[in-house]
Design a protein around this motif. Structure first.
Motif, mmCIF file in Angstrom:
data_model
loop_
_atom_site.group_PDB
_atom_site.id
_atom_site.type_symbol
_atom_site.label_atom_id
_atom_site.label_comp_id
_atom_site.label_asym_id
_atom_site.label_seq_id
_atom_site.Cartn_x
_atom_site.Cartn_y
_atom_site.Cartn_z
ATOM 1 N N GLU A 1 0.832 -1.204 0.000
ATOM 2 C CA GLU A 1 0.000 0.000 0.000
ATOM 3 C C GLU A 1 0.868 1.257 0.000
ATOM 4 O O GLU A 1 0.534 2.253 -0.662
ATOM 5 C CB GLU A 1 -0.924 0.003 1.220
ATOM 6 N N TYR A 42 2.000 1.757 -3.457
ATOM 7 C CA TYR A 42 0.888 2.267 -4.263
ATOM 8 C C TYR A 42 0.699 3.768 -4.056
ATOM 9 O O TYR A 42 0.436 4.508 -5.010
ATOM 10 C CB TYR A 42 -0.405 1.522 -3.918
ATOM 11 N N TYR A 76 -0.736 -0.897 -8.584
ATOM 12 C CA TYR A 76 -0.389 -2.120 -7.872
ATOM 13 C C TYR A 76 0.421 -3.063 -8.761
ATOM 14 O O TYR A 76 0.839 -4.129 -8.312
ATOM 15 C CB TYR A 76 -1.660 -2.841 -7.403
#
Length: 240
Positions: free
Chosen positions: A138, A141, A147
């Motif tokens: 995450e 990202y 992703y």
């Protein structure tokens, strides 16, 4: 100390699932971190991520020099280069070994932008490090806004099976969530260390084989990576 049979079976099953081509040839040739790849061969920018003390540096040192460090300060970031052959193709790995402590993450955005592939590490003897590993995708990202990034998830320290806090099944489950390859390793005994780096390069090559604006992306990452390495050099000079 023998490798636990249950974990070995799960690991090998997943390794062959993700990486059907398993031929590996190592050239024990280490290149100094200030050098560049010769002959215009492909250089892969690899970033080691994970909490402090999970064995990122030990894995890196075992991979490039086949030795286990007696001591390493987990607050120090460092960079290494090495040359290997993967599936009969040369590969120059430029590996950034990041610090695990939060106060040493000022350059985190830079190496997350500049890295082409990421090795996310945790210790099977430390549940907190596993929980931190679960959040790294995450974080990537948030910087990259995609992703679709080559990743490998690694549970290290399987030689300390009696102190295990994270099961193989939990690692497999997180790898499925991340849609990435998973390995359990022992940096101390050099179990499956090469497989981790080779597997990541294969993932990068697989991504590059897809139609994209890869040329422009690589050029931009080269510029970011050079700036990052310059910042790292200045940081080390200031600490000495």
């Amino acid at each position: 100390m023998c490798f636990p049979h249950r974990a070995l079976s799960s690991l090998l099953s997943l390794y062959y699932f993700f990486s059907p081509c398993c031929k590996m040839e190592i050239e024990n040739e280490t290149i100094c971190s200030s050098g560049s790849s010769s002959g215009g061969s492909r250089e892969y920018k690899v970033v080691m991520l994970g909490a402090g003390g999970v064995g990122k540096s030990a894995m890196t040192m075992q991979f490039i020099s086949h030795r286990f460090p007696d001591y390493h300060d987990p607050t120090i970031e460092d960079a290494y280069k090495t040359q290997v052959r993967i599936d009969d193709e040369p590969a120059y790995l430029d590996i950034l070994d990041t610090a695990g402590q939060a106060e040493f993450t000022a350059m985190r955005d830079q190496y997350m932008r500049g890295g082409e592939g990421f090795i996310i590490c945790y210790s099977v003897t430390d549940r907190q490090s596993f929980q931190e590993a679960a959040g790294f995708k995450e974080l990537i990202y948030q910087v990259r806004h995609t992703y679709d990034i080559p990743l490998v998830l690694v549970g290290n320290k399987i030689d300390l099976e009696q102190a295990r806090q994270v099961s193989t099944e939990e690692g497999l489950s997180l790898a499925r969530e991340y849609t990435c390859a998973f390995f359990e390793t022992s940096a101390a005994l050099r179990f499956y260390v090469d497989d981790v780096f080779y597997g990541l390069v294969r993932e990068i090559r697989k991504k590059e084989s897809m139609p994209s604006l890869m040329g422009k992306q690589l050029k931009r990452k080269d510029s970011l990576w050079r700036k990052l390495k310059g910042s790292l050099k200045k940081k080390r000079e200031n600490m000495t």
